[in-house]
Scaffold this active site. Sequence first.
Site, PDB file in Angstrom:
ATOM      1  N   ASN A   1      12.188   6.793  59.380  1.00  0.00           N
ATOM      2  CA  ASN A   1      11.416   7.384  60.542  1.00  0.00           C
ATOM      3  C   ASN A   1      11.818   8.838  60.583  1.00  0.00           C
ATOM      4  O   ASN A   1      11.068  10.012  61.366  1.00  0.00           O
ATOM      5  CB  ASN A   1      12.065   6.867  61.792  1.00  0.00           C
TER       6      ASN A   1
ATOM      7  N   ASP B   1       7.607  -2.804  67.178  1.00  0.00           N
ATOM      8  CA  ASP B   1       6.447  -2.155  66.496  1.00  0.00           C
ATOM      9  C   ASP B   1       5.356  -1.860  67.287  1.00  0.00           C
ATOM     10  O   ASP B   1       5.078  -2.852  68.158  1.00  0.00           O
ATOM     11  CB  ASP B   1       5.906  -2.716  65.127  1.00  0.00           C
TER      12      ASP B   1
HETATM   13  C1  FPP Z   1       7.648   1.616  66.134  1.00  0.00           C
HETATM   14  O1  FPP Z   1       6.411   1.726  66.680  1.00  0.00           O
HETATM   15  C2  FPP Z   1       8.401   1.901  67.168  1.00  0.00           C
HETATM   16  C3  FPP Z   1       9.445   3.230  66.758  1.00  0.00           C
HETATM   17  C4  FPP Z   1       9.534   3.816  65.534  1.00  0.00           C
HETATM   18  C5  FPP Z   1      10.341   3.601  67.722  1.00  0.00           C
HETATM   19  C6  FPP Z   1      11.072   2.523  68.681  1.00  0.00           C
HETATM   20  C7  FPP Z   1      11.512   3.002  69.799  1.00  0.00           C
HETATM   21  C8  FPP Z   1      11.349   2.795  71.108  1.00  0.00           C
HETATM   22  C9  FPP Z   1      10.768   1.326  71.538  1.00  0.00           C
HETATM   23  C10 FPP Z   1      11.737   3.431  72.321  1.00  0.00           C
HETATM   24  C11 FPP Z   1      13.108   4.010  72.492  1.00  0.00           C
HETATM   25  C12 FPP Z   1      13.887   2.957  71.961  1.00  0.00           C
HETATM   26  C13 FPP Z   1      15.274   2.711  72.926  1.00  0.00           C
HETATM   27  C14 FPP Z   1      16.384   1.862  72.273  1.00  0.00           C
HETATM   28  C15 FPP Z   1      15.185   3.210  74.105  1.00  0.00           C
HETATM   29  P1  FPP Z   1       5.500   2.988  65.966  1.00  0.00           P
HETATM   30  O2  FPP Z   1       5.395   4.305  66.468  1.00  0.00           O
HETATM   31  O3  FPP Z   1       5.752   2.888  64.475  1.00  0.00           O
HETATM   32  O4  FPP Z   1       4.010   2.276  66.382  1.00  0.00           O
HETATM   33  P2  FPP Z   1       2.650   2.424  65.164  1.00  0.00           P
HETATM   34  O5  FPP Z   1       2.901   1.238  64.028  1.00  0.00           O
HETATM   35  O6  FPP Z   1       1.656   1.543  66.105  1.00  0.00           O
HETATM   36  O7  FPP Z   1       2.397   3.551  64.960  1.00  0.00           O
END
Ligand code: FPP
Length: 237
Positions: free
Chosen positions: A65, A17
């Site tokens: 998501n 996250d």
């Molecule tokens: C949460 O951060 C993250 C995600 C919803 C996506 C995770 C994806 C990756 C780490 C990159 C791609 C994955 C792989 C396996 C290559 P957020 O967007 O919810 O962050 P925030 O809470 O700060 O808005």
Amino acid sequence: MAETPEKKIKHVAIIMDGNGRWAKQRGLPRSEGHKEGAKTVERVLKAAKAFDIEYITLYAFSTENWKRTKDEVSGLMSLLKEFLEGNLSFLKKNETRLRVIGRIDDLPYITRTVLKKVIKDTSHYTDRQLILALSYGGRAEIVDAVKKIATDVENKELSPEDIDEKLFSKYLYAPDVPDPDLMIRTSGEMRISNFLLWQLSYSELWVTDVLWPDFGEKDFEEAIKNYYKRERRHGGV
Ligand code: FPP
């Protein structure tokens, strides 16, 4: 019975996250946070190998998501494709089998195609596994298991008396994978967010304020070392 902290960690599950916040702090688009987050995945896989961890499960895309903007969803799908294409040789070199849990049919055709290729090309490795949770929700997994059980009961392949926790877990997406010993969540939220609801029942939790793109080998090591300091009782005394 209390388990001593020496119990070797086999499985680490991670809620990655904070990509969005990392980007916002720098005045960058969210996509840049995800890109940087993908680099963290590579770092963590290397660190996991150094700690001889057999299973790593990453919450890469949840059922929730899909509610994000079309641009963010397609950006994440492209990033996943790039990650898989760019890391196939790494997975092979490290003899790591790729697996996926989640409602995979919901993913775009191109993402599924790349996933299938990498899954097939790494399917013979047995010592190490990277499990990506994609279009994954813990409740959805339980519902999907219940549907399969109901079908088996309807077809008289199973009788309701046979259903217990052991049998139920055989209907989950990756029944042979042991429950996570440790679940790490970055960027400070004290929530499970619909991740591995069944499997996390007795897992140790480690929440760090570090945002996922900033999460490094040292942070991973800190979580692992802390795990070994804990005593796990699993409800016993
Ligand atoms: C949460 O951060 C993250 C995600 C919803 C996506 C995770 C994806 C990756 C780490 C990159 C791609 C994955 C792989 C396996 C290559 P957020 O967007 O919810 O962050 P925030 O809470 O700060 O808005």
